[in-house]
Design a protein around this motif. Structure first.
Motif, PDB file in Angstrom:
ATOM      1  N   MET A  15       0.829  -1.210   0.000  1.00  0.00           N
ATOM      2  CA  MET A  15       0.000   0.000   0.000  1.00  0.00           C
ATOM      3  C   MET A  15       0.865   1.262   0.000  1.00  0.00           C
ATOM      4  O   MET A  15       0.577   2.203  -0.730  1.00  0.00           O
ATOM      5  CB  MET A  15      -0.921  -0.054   1.222  1.00  0.00           C
ATOM      6  N   ILE A  16       1.910   1.278   0.819  1.00  0.00           N
ATOM      7  CA  ILE A  16       2.774   2.448   0.891  1.00  0.00           C
ATOM      8  C   ILE A  16       3.517   2.633  -0.430  1.00  0.00           C
ATOM      9  O   ILE A  16       3.635   3.752  -0.934  1.00  0.00           O
ATOM     10  CB  ILE A  16       3.761   2.323   2.070  1.00  0.00           C
ATOM     11  N   PHE A  17       4.000   1.518  -0.995  1.00  0.00           N
ATOM     12  CA  PHE A  17       4.714   1.600  -2.268  1.00  0.00           C
ATOM     13  C   PHE A  17       3.801   2.137  -3.368  1.00  0.00           C
ATOM     14  O   PHE A  17       4.221   2.967  -4.184  1.00  0.00           O
ATOM     15  CB  PHE A  17       5.268   0.221  -2.640  1.00  0.00           C
ATOM     16  N   THR A  18       2.554   1.701  -3.383  1.00  0.00           N
ATOM     17  CA  THR A  18       1.586   2.180  -4.369  1.00  0.00           C
ATOM     18  C   THR A  18       1.335   3.677  -4.201  1.00  0.00           C
ATOM     19  O   THR A  18       1.251   4.414  -5.184  1.00  0.00           O
ATOM     20  CB  THR A  18       0.262   1.397  -4.242  1.00  0.00           C
ATOM     21  N   SER A  19       1.241   4.131  -2.955  1.00  0.00           N
ATOM     22  CA  SER A  19       1.049   5.563  -2.691  1.00  0.00           C
ATOM     23  C   SER A  19       2.241   6.375  -3.177  1.00  0.00           C
ATOM     24  O   SER A  19       2.075   7.456  -3.753  1.00  0.00           O
ATOM     25  CB  SER A  19       0.837   5.802  -1.196  1.00  0.00           C
ATOM     26  N   ILE A  20       3.442   5.865  -2.939  1.00  0.00           N
ATOM     27  CA  ILE A  20       4.646   6.578  -3.379  1.00  0.00           C
ATOM     28  C   ILE A  20       4.687   6.668  -4.899  1.00  0.00           C
ATOM     29  O   ILE A  20       4.986   7.732  -5.464  1.00  0.00           O
ATOM     30  CB  ILE A  20       5.914   5.890  -2.827  1.00  0.00           C
ATOM     31  N   ILE A  21       4.373   5.580  -5.574  1.00  0.00           N
ATOM     32  CA  ILE A  21       4.366   5.579  -7.042  1.00  0.00           C
ATOM     33  C   ILE A  21       3.295   6.547  -7.572  1.00  0.00           C
ATOM     34  O   ILE A  21       3.538   7.315  -8.514  1.00  0.00           O
ATOM     35  CB  ILE A  21       4.133   4.156  -7.589  1.00  0.00           C
ATOM     36  N   ALA A  22       2.121   6.540  -6.950  1.00  0.00           N
ATOM     37  CA  ALA A  22       1.045   7.430  -7.389  1.00  0.00           C
ATOM     38  C   ALA A  22       1.424   8.897  -7.186  1.00  0.00           C
ATOM     39  O   ALA A  22       1.199   9.736  -8.067  1.00  0.00           O
ATOM     40  CB  ALA A  22      -0.249   7.107  -6.647  1.00  0.00           C
ATOM     41  N   MET A  23       2.001   9.225  -6.038  1.00  0.00           N
ATOM     42  CA  MET A  23       2.418  10.605  -5.786  1.00  0.00           C
ATOM     43  C   MET A  23       3.527  11.030  -6.742  1.00  0.00           C
ATOM     44  O   MET A  23       3.553  12.164  -7.213  1.00  0.00           O
ATOM     45  CB  MET A  23       2.876  10.766  -4.334  1.00  0.00           C
ATOM     46  N   THR A  24       4.447  10.099  -7.040  1.00  0.00           N
ATOM     47  CA  THR A  24       5.509  10.393  -7.996  1.00  0.00           C
ATOM     48  C   THR A  24       4.934  10.706  -9.369  1.00  0.00           C
ATOM     49  O   THR A  24       5.354  11.656 -10.036  1.00  0.00           O
ATOM     50  CB  THR A  24       6.478   9.196  -8.090  1.00  0.00           C
ATOM     51  N   ALA A  25       3.964   9.914  -9.789  1.00  0.00           N
ATOM     52  CA  ALA A  25       3.336  10.138 -11.096  1.00  0.00           C
ATOM     53  C   ALA A  25       2.618  11.478 -11.145  1.00  0.00           C
ATOM     54  O   ALA A  25       2.723  12.217 -12.134  1.00  0.00           O
ATOM     55  CB  ALA A  25       2.359   9.005 -11.407  1.00  0.00           C
ATOM     56  N   VAL A  26       1.900  11.822 -10.078  1.00  0.00           N
ATOM     57  CA  VAL A  26       1.176  13.097 -10.040  1.00  0.00           C
ATOM     58  C   VAL A  26       2.153  14.269 -10.120  1.00  0.00           C
ATOM     59  O   VAL A  26       1.953  15.211 -10.888  1.00  0.00           O
ATOM     60  CB  VAL A  26       0.293  13.190  -8.780  1.00  0.00           C
ATOM     61  N   VAL A  27       3.219  14.223  -9.333  1.00  0.00           N
ATOM     62  CA  VAL A  27       4.193  15.314  -9.335  1.00  0.00           C
ATOM     63  C   VAL A  27       4.879  15.419 -10.689  1.00  0.00           C
ATOM     64  O   VAL A  27       5.017  16.508 -11.255  1.00  0.00           O
ATOM     65  CB  VAL A  27       5.227  15.117  -8.206  1.00  0.00           C
ATOM     66  N   PHE A  28       5.314  14.284 -11.247  1.00  0.00           N
ATOM     67  CA  PHE A  28       5.997  14.316 -12.541  1.00  0.00           C
ATOM     68  C   PHE A  28       5.084  14.861 -13.640  1.00  0.00           C
ATOM     69  O   PHE A  28       5.481  15.745 -14.404  1.00  0.00           O
ATOM     70  CB  PHE A  28       6.487  12.916 -12.924  1.00  0.00           C
TER      71      PHE A  28
END
Length: 104
Positions: free
Chosen positions: A1-14
């Motif tokens: 779950m945490i890894f998915t959140s990090i990937i999602a936040m990375t995608a949004v910022v990028f």
């Protein structure tokens, strides 16, 4: 779950940055939006430094025993007078380290 959140936040910022920085994309902001966004950097920087300078032990610290406050005032004066980032950084950090050693 945490890894998915990090990937999602990375995608949004990028993606949010890529849309505005890629010159081939047809996204352009109007003058009012650009002017409004010009205030975001100072606002974010103030939100970062103000609690560090003014709040200690969850209380407002506006005394001369606060090395953060004295160094911040000195940094503002040096920046205003010299317009030199390196001089401002070196002088204010030196002042802070000396005051932090003496006061604490």
């Amino acid at each position: 779950m945490i890894f998915t959140s990090i990937i999602a936040m990375t995608a949004v910022v990028f993606l949010s940055r890529y849309i505005f920085l890629e010159p081939r994309l047809p996204v352009k902001l109007n003058v009012k939006a650009q002017r409004l966004l010009s205030y975001s950097s100072p606002a974010v920087l103030t939100a970062i430094w103000a609690p560090i300078v003014f709040v200690h032990d969850e209380q407002l610290a506006l005394s001369l025993n606060n090395p953060y406050l004295i160094a911040a005032i000195l940094a503002a004066l040096v920046a205003w007078k010299t317009n030199n980032v390196i001089a401002t950084t070196v002088i204010s950090m030196g002042c802070f380290f000396i005051l932090n050693t003496v006061i604490n």
